[in-house]
Design an enzyme around this catalytic site. Sequence first.
Site, mmCIF file in Angstrom:
data_model
loop_
_atom_site.group_PDB
_atom_site.id
_atom_site.type_symbol
_atom_site.label_atom_id
_atom_site.label_comp_id
_atom_site.label_asym_id
_atom_site.label_seq_id
_atom_site.Cartn_x
_atom_site.Cartn_y
_atom_site.Cartn_z
ATOM 1 N N GLU A 1 0.836 -1.212 0.000
ATOM 2 C CA GLU A 1 0.000 0.000 0.000
ATOM 3 C C GLU A 1 0.870 1.261 0.000
ATOM 4 O OE1 GLU A 1 -3.090 -0.324 -0.499
ATOM 5 O OE2 GLU A 1 -3.810 -2.161 0.447
ATOM 6 N N HIS B 1 -2.680 1.985 7.920
ATOM 7 C CA HIS B 1 -3.755 1.167 7.346
ATOM 8 C C HIS B 1 -3.883 -0.086 8.198
ATOM 9 C CE1 HIS B 1 -6.153 -1.434 4.975
ATOM 10 N NE2 HIS B 1 -5.138 -2.234 4.678
ATOM 11 N N HIS C 1 -7.052 -3.288 9.735
ATOM 12 C CA HIS C 1 -8.307 -3.990 9.472
ATOM 13 C C HIS C 1 -9.151 -4.096 10.754
ATOM 14 C CE1 HIS C 1 -5.924 -6.367 6.088
ATOM 15 N NE2 HIS C 1 -6.101 -5.084 5.795
ATOM 16 N N HIS D 1 -12.724 -3.753 3.509
ATOM 17 C CA HIS D 1 -11.299 -4.007 3.608
ATOM 18 C C HIS D 1 -10.705 -3.536 4.945
ATOM 19 C CE1 HIS D 1 -7.043 -3.444 1.626
ATOM 20 N NE2 HIS D 1 -6.980 -3.927 2.848
#
Length: 270
Positions: A107, A130, A132, A206
């Site tokens: 990413e 980032h 989850h 996501h």
Amino acid sequence: MMPQVIDQIAEVAGYLWQKGWGERNGGNLTVRLETDDSEISSQTYGEAVPLGMTLPHIANRCFYVKGTQKRMRDMARDPMANGCIIRISETGNSFRYVTSPVTPTSELSSHLMAQNYLIESGSRYTATLHTHPIELVALSHHRDLLDDTSRPNRLTRTLWSMIPETLAFAPLGIDIVPYEVPGSVELAEATLKKIRDYDVVLWEKHGVFAVGQDIMDAFDQVDVLNKAARIYLDALTYTAVHPESQPEGMTAKAMEDVQRIFQLPKQRPC
Ligand code: 2HA
Ligand code: ZN
């Protein structure tokens, strides 16, 4: 300075794993480092690696980046074996490794495009994350929440109304980035559009992408929002047994009081 930043990265990586938000290699992060920090060597390793784009505002800047396929739980123990420091070229279109090479996260586009924007806009934010988070991702499967374009959107209003702290500590709320392939430039571009106005955005089905003054700040904002999502989903388990009883949420008046008493910003403070 630098060891403190790296220690904080390791601490947050541990939290991400403990919370169940970093399964296997899930999630990634970058943190901008002070380029004149004497702890960062001017030596580089290997050839220049093209970024595939030009990001002029991060030229010559150094970043800690998580390695691709590396695990958060390993990063918590050994951040320099599961990530590395890179220096962006003078033209902003490639990087070289400053520490032992570890191929950066898939990413990287999202992270560096956001970092480029943060510097361009004069922000003192240094970190992008980032991850989850389970309950927020669960809510990103609901079409009525995904399709609501009012501002603040329905998801934000629902989360803010769960406990006063959500509005107090995540006053910009959360916006949604429609589904795109993980690691794609399309995902990075869609994220960039939203991250101008929000500290946390939800990547449909996501995860989330967050920015913060440091990596702990980015983590805290996701944690606050995910806590509210969890309370909402827990309240709905009562509704499953008592369908006549919907979670009430704080009243509009109670939320206005929080806004007024805490004098909450409507935009990101620099
Ligand atoms: O780092 O989470 O989105 C693995 C991912 C990609
Ligand atoms: Zn992911």
